[in-house]
Design an enzyme around this catalytic site. Structure first.
Site, mmCIF file in Angstrom:
data_model
loop_
_atom_site.group_PDB
_atom_site.id
_atom_site.type_symbol
_atom_site.label_atom_id
_atom_site.label_comp_id
_atom_site.label_asym_id
_atom_site.label_seq_id
_atom_site.Cartn_x
_atom_site.Cartn_y
_atom_site.Cartn_z
ATOM 1 N N CYS A 7 33.434 15.989 -26.315
ATOM 2 C CA CYS A 7 34.846 16.175 -26.672
ATOM 3 C C CYS A 7 35.536 16.882 -25.515
ATOM 4 O O CYS A 7 35.034 16.836 -24.382
ATOM 5 C CB CYS A 7 34.987 16.937 -27.985
ATOM 6 S SG CYS A 7 34.321 18.617 -27.950
ATOM 7 N N ASN A 10 34.176 21.304 -26.038
ATOM 8 C CA ASN A 10 32.777 21.545 -26.462
ATOM 9 C C ASN A 10 32.646 22.814 -27.312
ATOM 10 O O ASN A 10 31.625 23.514 -27.262
ATOM 11 C CB ASN A 10 31.806 21.583 -25.260
ATOM 12 C CG ASN A 10 30.329 21.507 -25.653
ATOM 13 O OD1 ASN A 10 29.472 22.123 -25.025
ATOM 14 N ND2 ASN A 10 29.997 20.781 -26.701
ATOM 15 N N CYS A 12 34.485 22.630 -30.644
ATOM 16 C CA CYS A 12 34.838 22.203 -32.010
ATOM 17 C C CYS A 12 34.117 20.909 -32.400
ATOM 18 O O CYS A 12 33.136 20.931 -33.138
ATOM 19 C CB CYS A 12 36.349 22.031 -32.160
ATOM 20 S SG CYS A 12 37.283 23.571 -31.968
ATOM 21 N N ARG A 13 34.589 19.771 -31.894
ATOM 22 C CA ARG A 13 34.097 18.484 -32.408
ATOM 23 C C ARG A 13 32.693 18.116 -31.959
ATOM 24 O O ARG A 13 31.831 17.789 -32.788
ATOM 25 C CB ARG A 13 35.084 17.366 -32.023
ATOM 26 C CG ARG A 13 36.434 17.519 -32.701
ATOM 27 C CD ARG A 13 37.486 16.658 -32.042
ATOM 28 N NE ARG A 13 37.785 17.120 -30.685
ATOM 29 C CZ ARG A 13 38.576 16.505 -29.827
ATOM 30 N NH1 ARG A 13 39.130 15.350 -30.178
ATOM 31 N NH2 ARG A 13 38.812 17.012 -28.640
ATOM 32 N N SER A 14 32.444 18.135 -30.633
ATOM 33 C CA SER A 14 31.119 17.662 -30.185
ATOM 34 C C SER A 14 29.969 18.590 -30.601
ATOM 35 O O SER A 14 28.897 18.089 -30.962
ATOM 36 C CB SER A 14 31.090 17.344 -28.689
ATOM 37 O OG SER A 14 31.314 18.487 -27.899
ATOM 38 N N ASP A 123 41.524 16.334 -32.726
ATOM 39 C CA ASP A 123 41.292 17.679 -32.206
ATOM 40 C C ASP A 123 41.823 18.704 -33.210
ATOM 41 O O ASP A 123 43.021 18.714 -33.497
ATOM 42 C CB ASP A 123 42.032 17.792 -30.869
ATOM 43 C CG ASP A 123 41.777 19.110 -30.168
ATOM 44 O OD1 ASP A 123 41.240 20.035 -30.812
ATOM 45 O OD2 ASP A 123 42.123 19.204 -28.983
HETATM 46 P P1 4NP Z 1 37.172 20.373 -28.944
HETATM 47 O O1 4NP Z 1 38.499 21.204 -29.298
HETATM 48 O O2 4NP Z 1 37.524 19.433 -27.814
HETATM 49 O O3 4NP Z 1 36.884 19.654 -30.217
HETATM 50 O O4 4NP Z 1 36.118 21.393 -28.578
HETATM 51 C C1 4NP Z 1 39.214 21.910 -28.326
HETATM 52 C C2 4NP Z 1 38.820 23.176 -27.980
HETATM 53 C C3 4NP Z 1 39.534 23.903 -27.053
HETATM 54 C C4 4NP Z 1 40.644 23.341 -26.470
HETATM 55 C C5 4NP Z 1 41.040 22.071 -26.810
HETATM 56 C C6 4NP Z 1 40.318 21.351 -27.733
HETATM 57 N N1 4NP Z 1 41.400 24.091 -25.531
HETATM 58 O O5 4NP Z 1 42.463 23.612 -25.116
HETATM 59 O O6 4NP Z 1 40.974 25.194 -25.148
#
Ligand code: 4NP
Length: 154
Positions: A7, A10, A12-14, A123
């Protein structure tokens, strides 16, 4: 067989996909046969634990994410893994660029591969609690389908 979930951050989703799919492999008695990891296309959260809201939502469904730490995806991952699964179109585009001419891992969009009614795991980072539940709902369903595929490939 080696599977990498990717994702943006790294956190939240992945990592949720990593924890959920690993749990399903353990339940199926296949944990020793399949390597699972996750990574982000961005580098902001390298070395950090998963997002607190993500960990809390996962814990309530029985998934322990406490040992997971963020890392950034790299070109060598296409040699280390057989299947790289992106959470959204933006992740997929970034991964295609990173892979450039390299062969190696098959690259796909996680939900599209298993024909869920949506293509992307949205997201949840800037949204409310429901977003984290939605991430878990989608990932649990796609992980069931991935488990069927993996069983057929072992
Ligand atoms: P992820 O979510 O891609 O599912 O881990 C996010 C976590 C942090 C950020 C964006 C998306 N960020 O902008 O810091």
């Amino acid at each position: 067989m080696r599977v990498l979930f990717v994702c943006l951050g790294n956190i939240c989703r992945s990592p949720t996909a990593e924890a959920v799919f690993r749990h399903k492999l353990e339940q199926a008695g296949l944990a020793g046969l399949v390597q699972v990891d996750s990574a982000g296309t961005g580098d902001w959260h390298v070395g950090k634990p998963a997002d607190t809201r993500t960990r809390r939502a996962a814990q309530l469904r029985g998934y322990d994410m406490s040992a997971l730490r963020g890392r950034q995806v790299e070109a060598a991952d296409f040699q280390r893994f057989d299947l790289v699964l992106a959470m959204d179109h933006s992740n997929l585009d970034n991964l295609k660029r990173l892979r450039s001419g390299n062969q190696g891992a098959e690259l796909d969009l996680f939900l599209r591969r298993y024909q869920l009614e949506v293509d992307e795991v949205p997201d949840p980072y800037y949204g409310g609690e429901q977003g984290f539940e939605n991430v878990l709902d989608l990932i649990e369903r796609a992980s069931d389908a991935l488990l069927v595929e993996v069983k057929g490939r072992l």
